[in-house]
Write a protein that holds these residues in place. Structure first.
Motif, PDB file in Angstrom:
ATOM      1  N   ARG A  48       0.830  -1.217   0.000  1.00  0.00           N
ATOM      2  CA  ARG A  48       0.000   0.000   0.000  1.00  0.00           C
ATOM      3  C   ARG A  48       0.859   1.259   0.000  1.00  0.00           C
ATOM      4  NH1 ARG A  48      -1.662   4.323   0.098  1.00  0.00           N
ATOM      5  NH2 ARG A  48      -3.399   5.268   1.213  1.00  0.00           N
ATOM      6  N   TYR A  49       1.930   1.291   0.778  1.00  0.00           N
ATOM      7  CA  TYR A  49       2.735   2.507   0.907  1.00  0.00           C
ATOM      8  C   TYR A  49       3.559   2.804  -0.338  1.00  0.00           C
ATOM      9  CZ  TYR A  49       6.144  -1.040   2.452  1.00  0.00           C
ATOM     10  OH  TYR A  49       6.937  -2.158   2.559  1.00  0.00           O
ATOM     11  N   ASP A  50       3.634   1.878  -1.292  1.00  0.00           N
ATOM     12  CA  ASP A  50       4.320   2.145  -2.562  1.00  0.00           C
ATOM     13  C   ASP A  50       3.413   2.820  -3.581  1.00  0.00           C
ATOM     14  OD1 ASP A  50       6.863   1.053  -1.922  1.00  0.00           O
ATOM     15  OD2 ASP A  50       6.041  -0.967  -2.156  1.00  0.00           O
ATOM     16  N   LEU A  51       2.092   2.883  -3.285  1.00  0.00           N
ATOM     17  CA  LEU A  51       1.120   3.416  -4.232  1.00  0.00           C
ATOM     18  C   LEU A  51       0.567   4.735  -3.727  1.00  0.00           C
ATOM     19  CD1 LEU A  51      -0.600   0.025  -5.023  1.00  0.00           C
ATOM     20  CD2 LEU A  51       0.723   1.395  -6.646  1.00  0.00           C
ATOM     21  N   LYS A  52       1.445   5.708  -3.609  1.00  0.00           N
ATOM     22  CA  LYS A  52       1.048   7.026  -3.137  1.00  0.00           C
ATOM     23  C   LYS A  52       0.649   7.911  -4.315  1.00  0.00           C
ATOM     24  CE  LYS A  52       4.231   6.736   0.782  1.00  0.00           C
ATOM     25  NZ  LYS A  52       5.423   7.319   1.442  1.00  0.00           N
ATOM     26  N   LYS A  53      -0.064   9.000  -4.000  1.00  0.00           N
ATOM     27  CA  LYS A  53      -0.436   9.960  -5.042  1.00  0.00           C
ATOM     28  C   LYS A  53       0.818  10.448  -5.748  1.00  0.00           C
ATOM     29  CE  LYS A  53      -2.794  14.394  -5.696  1.00  0.00           C
ATOM     30  NZ  LYS A  53      -3.674  13.944  -6.788  1.00  0.00           N
ATOM     31  N   GLY A  54       0.822  10.373  -7.066  1.00  0.00           N
ATOM     32  CA  GLY A  54       1.985  10.779  -7.843  1.00  0.00           C
ATOM     33  C   GLY A  54       2.913   9.651  -8.205  1.00  0.00           C
ATOM     34  N   SER A  55       2.742   8.474  -7.567  1.00  0.00           N
ATOM     35  CA  SER A  55       3.501   7.303  -8.011  1.00  0.00           C
ATOM     36  C   SER A  55       3.061   6.938  -9.421  1.00  0.00           C
ATOM     37  CB  SER A  55       3.255   6.117  -7.069  1.00  0.00           C
ATOM     38  OG  SER A  55       3.683   6.401  -5.758  1.00  0.00           O
ATOM     39  N   VAL A  56       3.933   6.267 -10.172  1.00  0.00           N
ATOM     40  CA  VAL A  56       3.625   5.927 -11.554  1.00  0.00           C
ATOM     41  C   VAL A  56       3.765   4.432 -11.756  1.00  0.00           C
ATOM     42  CG1 VAL A  56       4.226   6.284 -13.983  1.00  0.00           C
ATOM     43  CG2 VAL A  56       4.390   8.186 -12.369  1.00  0.00           C
ATOM     44  N   ILE A  57       2.695   3.806 -12.249  1.00  0.00           N
ATOM     45  CA  ILE A  57       2.708   2.390 -12.609  1.00  0.00           C
ATOM     46  C   ILE A  57       3.139   2.297 -14.063  1.00  0.00           C
ATOM     47  CG2 ILE A  57       1.306   0.303 -12.867  1.00  0.00           C
ATOM     48  CD1 ILE A  57      -0.572   1.515 -10.707  1.00  0.00           C
ATOM     49  N   CYS A  58       4.191   1.529 -14.323  1.00  0.00           N
ATOM     50  CA  CYS A  58       4.731   1.453 -15.673  1.00  0.00           C
ATOM     51  C   CYS A  58       5.203   0.031 -15.972  1.00  0.00           C
ATOM     52  CB  CYS A  58       5.879   2.449 -15.851  1.00  0.00           C
ATOM     53  SG  CYS A  58       7.191   2.284 -14.641  1.00  0.00           S
ATOM     54  N   GLY A  59       5.577  -0.191 -17.237  1.00  0.00           N
ATOM     55  CA  GLY A  59       6.136  -1.474 -17.614  1.00  0.00           C
ATOM     56  C   GLY A  59       7.584  -1.571 -17.169  1.00  0.00           C
ATOM     57  N   PRO A  60       8.011  -2.719 -16.643  1.00  0.00           N
ATOM     58  CA  PRO A  60       9.378  -2.817 -16.128  1.00  0.00           C
ATOM     59  C   PRO A  60      10.452  -2.699 -17.192  1.00  0.00           C
ATOM     60  CG  PRO A  60       8.270  -4.958 -16.070  1.00  0.00           C
ATOM     61  CD  PRO A  60       7.234  -3.949 -16.434  1.00  0.00           C
ATOM     62  N   GLU A  61      10.091  -2.959 -18.457  1.00  0.00           N
ATOM     63  CA  GLU A  61      11.113  -2.946 -19.499  1.00  0.00           C
ATOM     64  C   GLU A  61      11.332  -1.567 -20.115  1.00  0.00           C
ATOM     65  OE1 GLU A  61       7.209  -3.143 -21.267  1.00  0.00           O
ATOM     66  OE2 GLU A  61       8.164  -4.358 -19.708  1.00  0.00           O
ATOM     67  N   ASP A  62      10.436  -0.611 -19.845  1.00  0.00           N
ATOM     68  CA  ASP A  62      10.584   0.726 -20.444  1.00  0.00           C
ATOM     69  C   ASP A  62      10.349   1.807 -19.400  1.00  0.00           C
ATOM     70  OD1 ASP A  62       7.888   0.540 -20.049  1.00  0.00           O
ATOM     71  OD2 ASP A  62       7.331   0.586 -22.169  1.00  0.00           O
ATOM     72  N   ALA A  63      10.827   1.569 -18.198  1.00  0.00           N
ATOM     73  CA  ALA A  63      10.572   2.488 -17.086  1.00  0.00           C
ATOM     74  C   ALA A  63      11.430   3.746 -17.195  1.00  0.00           C
ATOM     75  CB  ALA A  63      10.865   1.797 -15.763  1.00  0.00           C
TER      76      ALA A  63
END
Length: 418
Positions: free
Chosen positions: A295-310
């Motif tokens: 939960r604490y890794d998903l804060k406002k402003g965090s970005v979910i992306c693909g691991p190969e093109d981060a």
């Protein structure tokens, strides 16, 4: 889900009627029942705010209903307008809460701007609207429907309408912002010119608000770009992070990386407005449940992306900006940088104007800033160059300007990140 989504942000000053306009429009389109409107009418009267019942449909928090102000962004599920589905985002207009509007404008494809015709608005008095339009400049919003509201209080006069239009265009000129705009005189409370033409303004022969909205264009979105889903909010009950996809496609089962924390996991489920999805594309407002991410890794402003093109977590940001004023931008100053859903205080390390390095940029001038985020690592900033992911590159710099309060001093786009 076959029709594309157009994200429309409502912008304007507090008390100019954004929430009432949206509530009345939703009722007219059949999105809200008569029973609910009547219940809101009773609630508004009991709270001493008669006439606010349509706004209560949109402003759901008791604090907002009691104060009569939108305090944070409020989103309504997409409404079928024929050519597309429109998702409306109501934004706070009070200057002290206007920073909460930035994520709403950053995801917008168009804006529905609202001005009070009865207040004889002057550009210098429209500080909240100025901020909203500055955000439009930062995030590339270039189309608008401008509603001159409360025409009933202005006697439905043409002069009041034209005065509000001049004030709005004065703000655009001051900011150097070009918007493709339709102007509609209306009364949200009385329903004039919202869905049906009003016979109280025979001098006006343009579109209704609904017709003007239907004329907006859905931008072309590529699903081939890298996955970028900035987190707007995390809901503990659903164990889901929500946000608007800015680029690429997210699929159930996909491996993902969450930045700036660096946490890795996989997509367990995707939901959008009570519908389960196997995948979603850019422009969609989704909630995703991730397996293996705390939960604490998903804060406002965090970005979910693909691991190969981060993207990298920024240690230095180079940006092209235009200074809006009222004060200059100086080397050594520490504004707050806002982009997509994120914000971070940065220190301006150097400024280049033309071919030479300078100590400051005055209002109206343009230049290149090199900025260093003051928090790094797991609390760092994720922003990307315009040439790579344009929807992740727009930025606004805000600082306290003394008696005027905190204002947006500069807007621009990221050129490079280290």
């Amino acid at each position: 889900m076959d029709k594309p989504v157009l994200n429309v942000a409502l912008v304007g000053e507090a008390w100019h009627g954004k929430s009432t306009l949206l509530g009345r429009l939703l009722h007219a389109l059949g999105e809200v029942s008569d029973k609910l409107v009547n219940r809101m009418r009773s609630l508004a009267s009991s709270l001493g705010r008669p006439g606010s019942h349509y706004a209560f449909l949109v402003n759901r928090r008791l604090e907002e209903r009691r104060s009569g102000h939108t305090l944070d962004i409020s989103t309504w599920r997409p409404v079928d307008l024929g050519p597309f589905r429109a998702k409306f985002v109501d934004l706070p207009g009070l200057l002290k809460h206007v920073k909460n509007a930035i994520p709403g404008v950053s995801q917008a494809d168009a804006v529905l701007a609202v001005l009070d015709a009865s207040s004889r608005p002057e550009p210098g008095a429209l500080a909240g609207l100025r901020e909203h339009l500055a955000f439009c400049s930062a995030f590339g919003v270039r189309q608008a429907v401008v509603v001159v509201n409360k025409m009933d209080l202005a006697g439905y006069g043409r002069g009041a309408f034209e005065g509000a239009v001049r004030a709005f265009e004065g703000l655009l000129a001051d900011l150097g912002l070009e918007l493709k705009a339709s102007y509609v005189p209306a009364s949200a409370l009385e329903g004039d010119n919202l869905v049906e033409p009003s016979d109280r303004m025979s001098w006006y022969d343009g579109p209704t608000v609904l017709e003007a909205l239907r004329s907006l264009k859905v931008p072309k979105r590529s699903i081939k770009g890298p996955l970028r889903l900035p987190v707007h909010r995390y809901y503990d009950a659903a164990r889901a992070a929500t946000g608007v996809l800015r680029s690429g496609t997210i699929r159930v089962g996909s491996e993902v990386l969450v930045l700036p924390s660096g946490a890795r996991g996989s997509v367990e489920s995707i939901r959008s407005w009570d519908q389960e999805l196997e995948e979603a594309g850019p422009g969609e407002d989704v909630g995703v449940r991730l397996k293996g991410v705390a939960r604490y890794d998903l804060k406002k402003g965090s970005v979910i992306c693909g691991p190969e093109d981060a993207p990298p977590v920024a240690s230095t940001v180079e940006a092209e900006v235009k200074v809006l004023g009222p004060s200059e931008i100086r080397v050594g100053s520490c504004p707050v940088l806002y982009c997509h859903e994120a914000s971070a205080q940065v220190r301006i390390e150097s400024i280049i104007a033309g071919e030479r390095e300078v100590k400051a940029l005055k209002p109206g001038s343009e230049g290149t800033l090199v900025m260093k985020p003051m928090a790094t690592g797991r609390k760092g900033l994720v922003i990307e160059p315009y040439g790579r992911v344009p929807s992740m590159a727009g930025l606004a710099l805000r600082m306290s300007t003394g008696p005027a309060g905190t204002l947006t001093l500069a807007v621009g786009k990221c050129l490079s990140v280290e």
